[in-house]
Design an enzyme around this catalytic site. Structure first.
Site, PDB file in Angstrom:
ATOM      1  N   SER A  35       0.831  -1.130   0.260  1.00 44.24           N
ATOM      2  CA  SER A  35      -0.299  -0.309   0.016  1.00 44.24           C
ATOM      3  C   SER A  35       0.994   1.513   0.153  1.00 44.24           C
ATOM      4  O   SER A  35       1.749   1.382   0.563  1.00 44.24           O
ATOM      5  CB  SER A  35      -0.917   0.343   1.116  1.00 44.24           C
ATOM      6  OG  SER A  35      -0.677   0.493   2.531  1.00 44.24           O
ATOM      7  N   TYR A  38      -1.713   6.020  -2.644  1.00 41.73           N
ATOM      8  CA  TYR A  38      -2.671   6.510  -3.552  1.00 41.73           C
ATOM      9  C   TYR A  38      -3.791   5.307  -3.198  1.00 41.73           C
ATOM     10  O   TYR A  38      -4.587   5.435  -3.631  1.00 41.73           O
ATOM     11  CB  TYR A  38      -2.030   6.812  -4.357  1.00 41.73           C
ATOM     12  CG  TYR A  38      -1.598   7.989  -4.623  1.00 41.73           C
ATOM     13  CD1 TYR A  38      -2.484   9.123  -4.644  1.00 41.73           C
ATOM     14  CD2 TYR A  38      -0.193   8.341  -4.769  1.00 41.73           C
ATOM     15  CE1 TYR A  38      -1.576  10.354  -4.447  1.00 41.73           C
ATOM     16  CE2 TYR A  38       0.577   9.744  -4.864  1.00 41.73           C
ATOM     17  CZ  TYR A  38      -0.425  10.354  -4.534  1.00 41.73           C
ATOM     18  OH  TYR A  38       0.163  11.819  -4.362  1.00 41.73           O
ATOM     19  N   GLY A  39      -3.600   4.014  -2.593  1.00 45.17           N
ATOM     20  CA  GLY A  39      -3.920   2.957  -2.502  1.00 45.17           C
ATOM     21  C   GLY A  39      -3.632   1.644  -2.426  1.00 45.17           C
ATOM     22  O   GLY A  39      -2.531   1.877  -1.673  1.00 45.17           O
ATOM     23  N   ASP A 145       4.647   6.314 -25.221  1.00 46.47           N
ATOM     24  CA  ASP A 145       5.357   7.256 -25.397  1.00 46.47           C
ATOM     25  C   ASP A 145       4.706   8.893 -24.709  1.00 46.47           C
ATOM     26  O   ASP A 145       4.387   9.695 -25.676  1.00 46.47           O
ATOM     27  CB  ASP A 145       4.419   7.817 -27.437  1.00 46.47           C
ATOM     28  CG  ASP A 145       5.376   7.980 -27.956  1.00 46.47           C
ATOM     29  OD1 ASP A 145       6.231   7.812 -28.735  1.00 46.47           O
ATOM     30  OD2 ASP A 145       4.263   8.306 -29.486  1.00 46.47           O
TER      31      ASP A 145
END
Ligand code: N17
Length: 338
Positions: A35, A38-39, A145
């Protein structure tokens, strides 16, 4: 005290390291694997295929516009990424039944048992292995890209890993940056694979730039002229001239071809840095045999990547992306059905 509503049909609820997870029934045996800010990520078994998957639950994705924008971006990018050299999305779901109730969503990916930082910690990588890994990374870059992660200023501040791999133009906000920002990062990683040490471990933005220029040398006046910010220009002009080092002396035990490639990747001037497509044809990779053609980049619609929406608008566009997800084709079962 009212009891929580029952889980959505086809879902079940479970507590994992003190947070409530509500996932589709088909994902069994949730195990926490990591963890961050952010999550959190759990491993699970997809009962349809008996394969191990990773499920990421974003931490309160709609707590602020910034979190929402990141959550949306991660979802969009993962949905876009369908190629053997990059992680793809197997599933995305929400246990919330309407847009108004929409607060959480979960991303399901193939489970990866390791990552580069673990790989580099546990073993000394042979040149063969480095060739293979860097080649695969460059193929992945060529299809993407664009820079994947965008850090906030505070995340890039101080003695932090989030800055050690960043191109100088990103660290100092020199210019609107181009595709070769990621080549810089790959160069830093490749150098670390060779030496086992972080290449440019600066303690802050300016120290980081000094660490870089001790190796690359200070740029020519023609480069400094192109810098957009007057502050950046003045600062660069105030520096004493530093000579470029011979990369072979910085990268002890690197082969001549590895040194030659790194000299082309770790170029201060982004416009003169090698591109992913060019790097893939470098003689360093001559013995990495890849039968197929190099992957082609799919167009990614980044029109929402730099806009500011309200929380409700982020919710709406994210919900739409969750609902419109089409799972990739499941691999054919080896069994024939008569
Ligand atoms: O790989 C990603 C990912 C992909 C695209 C964009 C992340 C972003 N992103 C994130 C852009 N901005 C932000 C803030 N995410 C990801 C990677 C690994 C994960 C989960 C999510 O965890 C595992 C663990 C084990 N196996 C597979 C995945």
């Amino acid at each position: 005290m009212s009891s929580p509503p029952p889980p959505r049909k086809g879902f079940y609820r479970q507590e994992v390291t003190k947070t409530a997870w509500e996932v589709r029934d088909l994902y069994r045996d949730l195990q926490p694997v990591g963890s961050g800010a952010y999550g959190a990520v759990c491993s699970a078994i997809d009962s349809r295929t008996d394969t191990k998957v990773a499920i990421k639950k974003l931490y309160r994705p709609f707590q602020s516009e910034l979190f929402a924008k990141r959550a949306y971006r991660e979802l969009r990018l993962l949905k876009h990424m369908r190629h053997e050299n990059v992680i793809g999305l197997l599933d995305v779901f929400t246990p919330d039944d309407t847009l108004d109730n929409f607060t959480d969503f979960y991303l399901v990916m193939p489970f990866m048992g390791t990552d580069l930082s673990k790989l580099m910690k546990h073993e000394k990588l042979s040149d063969d292995r480095i060739q293979f890994l860097v080649y695969q990374i460059l193929r992945g870059l060529k299809i993407l890209d664009f820079g994947l992660a965008r850090q906030t200023d505070s995340e890039m501040t101080g003695y932090v890993v989030t800055r050690w791999y960043r191109a100088p133009e990103v660290i100092l906000n020199w210019m609107h940056y181009t595709q070769t920002v990621d080549i810089w990062s790959v160069g830093c990683i490749m150098a670390e694979m060779i030496t086992g040490k972080i290449l440019f471990k600066g303690s802050d933005h300016l120290d980081q730039l000094m660490e870089i220029m001790k190796v690359t040398g200070t740029p020519p006046p023609e480069f400094v002229q192109r810098l957009q910010s007057q502050d950046a220009k003045s600062y660069m002009e105030s520096l004493p001239e530093l000579e470029k080092k011979d990369f072979a002396s910085v990268l002890k035990n690197a082969t001549p071809l590895a040194v030659n490639l790194l000299e082309k990747m770790l170029v201060l001037d982004a416009e003169k840095r090698v591109t992913a497509a060019e790097a893939l044809t470098h003689p360093y990779f001559e013995t990495v045999h890849e039968s197929e053609e190099e992957p082609q980049a799919q167009l990614y619609d980044d029109s929402l990547d730099d806009v500011d929406l309200t929380l409700d608008e982020w919710k709406r566009v994210t919900y739409k992306e969750v609902l419109s997800f089409k799972p990739p084709q499941l691999p054919d079962s080896k069994e024939t059905s008569l």
